[in-house]
Scaffold this active site. Sequence first.
Site, PDB file in Angstrom:
ATOM      1  CG  ASP A 145      -9.422   1.697  -0.615  1.00 54.16           C
ATOM      2  OD1 ASP A 145      -9.070   0.727  -0.968  1.00 54.16           O
ATOM      3  OD2 ASP A 145      -9.183   2.653   0.307  1.00 54.16           O
ATOM      4  CG  ASP A 196      -2.211   0.385   0.902  1.00 51.36           C
ATOM      5  OD1 ASP A 196      -2.521   1.251  -0.166  1.00 51.36           O
ATOM      6  OD2 ASP A 196      -3.247   0.095   1.465  1.00 51.36           O
TER       7      ASP A 196
HETATM    8  C1  GLA Z   1      -6.064   1.632   1.982  1.00 52.77           C
HETATM    9  C2  GLA Z   1      -6.271   0.446   1.208  1.00 52.77           C
HETATM   10  C3  GLA Z   1      -7.413  -0.592   1.853  1.00 52.77           C
HETATM   11  C4  GLA Z   1      -6.865  -1.141   2.989  1.00 52.77           C
HETATM   12  C5  GLA Z   1      -6.411   0.020   3.876  1.00 52.77           C
HETATM   13  C6  GLA Z   1      -5.691  -0.458   5.227  1.00 52.77           C
HETATM   14  O1  GLA Z   1      -6.898   2.455   2.159  1.00 52.77           O
HETATM   15  O2  GLA Z   1      -6.611   0.960  -0.104  1.00 52.77           O
HETATM   16  O3  GLA Z   1      -7.671  -1.475   0.653  1.00 52.77           O
HETATM   17  O4  GLA Z   1      -5.784  -1.832   2.775  1.00 52.77           O
HETATM   18  O5  GLA Z   1      -5.377   0.804   3.434  1.00 52.77           O
HETATM   19  O6  GLA Z   1      -5.201   0.397   5.958  1.00 52.77           O
END
Ligand code: GLA
Length: 694
Positions: free
Chosen positions: A498, A441
């Site tokens: 997301d 990430d």
């Molecule tokens: C980001 C990612 C999510 C998740 C969160 C965890 O927002 O896009 O899918 O992994 O971090 O904190």
Amino acid sequence: MIRTWRLDDARQTLALGSREGRCPEVIYWGAPLPEREDLPALAGATQLDVTGGMLDENPDLSICPEAARSFPGQPGLIVRDADGTPLLPQFSLADDSQTDTGLKIVCADLVNRLTYTAEFTLDPATHVIAMTAELTSDRPLHLHWLAAPTLPGPQQADEMIDVAGRWCGEFQLNRTAWSPGIRYRENRTGRTGHEHFPGLIVPCRGATNASGEAYAFHYGWSGGHRMIAEELPDGRRQIQFGHAARMETAAATTFKTAPLYAVYSSDGLNGCAVSFQRHLRDRIVTWAKPDAPRPVHYNCWEAVYFDHNIPKLKEIATRAASLGAERFVLDDGWFGQRDDDTSSLSDWEVDPRKYPDGLGPLIDHVHEAGMSFGIWFEPEMINPDSNLHRAHPDWALGAEDQILGRQQKALNMALPQVRDFIYERIAALLTAHPVDYIKWDHNRVLPMPDAAQTRGSYALLDRLRADFPHVEIESCASGGGRIDFGILSRTQRVWLSDSNDALERLKMQHNAALFLPAAVTGSHVGPRRCHTSGRTLDIEFRAWVAAQRHMGFEMDPRELDSREEAVLREVTQWWKANRHWMYVADILRLDSADEAVVAELQLAEDGAQFVLFAGKAATSTQIVPRPLRLTRLDPSALYEVSLRNRASASHLSRGQQALKNGPVTLSGAALMHSGLTLPWSFPESMWVLEGRRL
Ligand code: GLA
């Protein structure tokens, strides 16, 4: 005197010419020219006239337009000497070399002691031309801007399409009319970004998804790009892509652009899309296990967030496996004291409060359930509330009083000690446990653009990939904030968004397919009531939208009722039974006559089968569906087409349509000209049709 070069494949010719030994310009790019075409004659015939109010000759629109040659638009290079003096390069052709598929042009500026090298590589199978520019000098210089080789924009185009977005709203297409002046997009966030995907499509007049001429461009770089699409005062158009300006913070003797990928199509936007899809899948991505099928994912983020509890996670894993999941990804929350997003990034040690015996017991359980195990990291980030920050506050990038993003800072990836530290933490986990997947990430923008940061991230990824070649990596950045061919040459999947809202995903996936194949595009069945949009969507719709790409689940499977479980199991089984050919299928966007219908055809490599997904994104204006025309079928072949989910037809659909009763057999010509007339359906639903060539 003009020197010319050409690169050819079955789809296109790219021809360059250098007049009087100057830096070459593209004199032709489009449908294939016959071999006997006289390129100097072509260059002469395409030259613009000169009239009142103009210079006595039109300056070249060269692959590196030079300000010092009276070029009336944006130059391809802006550079200063170490003491800050602006240089005004004027290049002359110094060397060139050519193979069947490659061309290298070297230009020199003897006065300023600069060398400019452009390389073009044409892939005859995917039709993508990759090109880079490099600048070298005998002393350190400060770079402001270096464009990858500049290409002319077509005159027959009225508009251009580029891609914007936001968190939970990636891949929004914008159409802008060509007009005198500049369409300028610059991403200064230090990552590829939701806001400015580095891509451009220029459809020629009348082009649609399925027909007409189009040109498309993608800049494969994860640090933020700059795009200039400019119409010059004389009407010529130029397209430049490069790193965002001034992101080289130190003087250096060599600068190189990332590859610019460009493609010409004579069969619509789909021609460009299929080229990019194939090129990415077959040439850019390095697959950890090329022959293994893409496993169905389960990701626990929206099920548990930071609340990691072993019995609960085990139960979730068992249920996910029973629904068909083959890989379990443990998301954020397993390390440090990570009970929310305010702390612990960079403390990559398992939290003993949550995992008193380490990750082993959970991983064993996941394996016993028949799934492989993946885990989340956010390697380039650090919370001020972390042990690492307390020990090495100077390892963070940017000023001490910078604005935080999600309570975090980025680490300075240009520092070798930072890269070593992260490498060791990740390597320790990968060595201690059988982990074959990392969700990587990057949840904040950088305090300032910095090319060294991106190079540092690439170096870390490359080192880990070399030492753990069996581990696949997913590129995530709050969803789709780091999607580009640069990161995808080091990763195998993107977390497109997301948003697990199937309605939003339907449209996003449709647009992303202009650049991305299904094989890399993660898509998960989210919770019944979407956590990011609040929308409640039926399981059928959620499942089929996820089945359009690399399928996974992300809800808490304990929320599913028995019907939902049955539907999900069935769609997942369908996906598994078809993934071997869908993995290498072309995604073709259909030109839907109804704005409410977002439809695509996934056509097998050999053309022998297809699946058509017709998503109903809204209520239609007209009362019954308009026919949907298919594309790229063999007109003279017969196809048997069946409505896979015809049992889902609503009671409000009362007609006696053949498709509702069983398969129909029609020619490719009929399917492409009249099209298919589907039954009436509710909004937020999906028709799935399977086709087989007889
Ligand atoms: C980001 C990612 C999510 C998740 C969160 C965890 O927002 O896009 O899918 O992994 O971090 O904190």
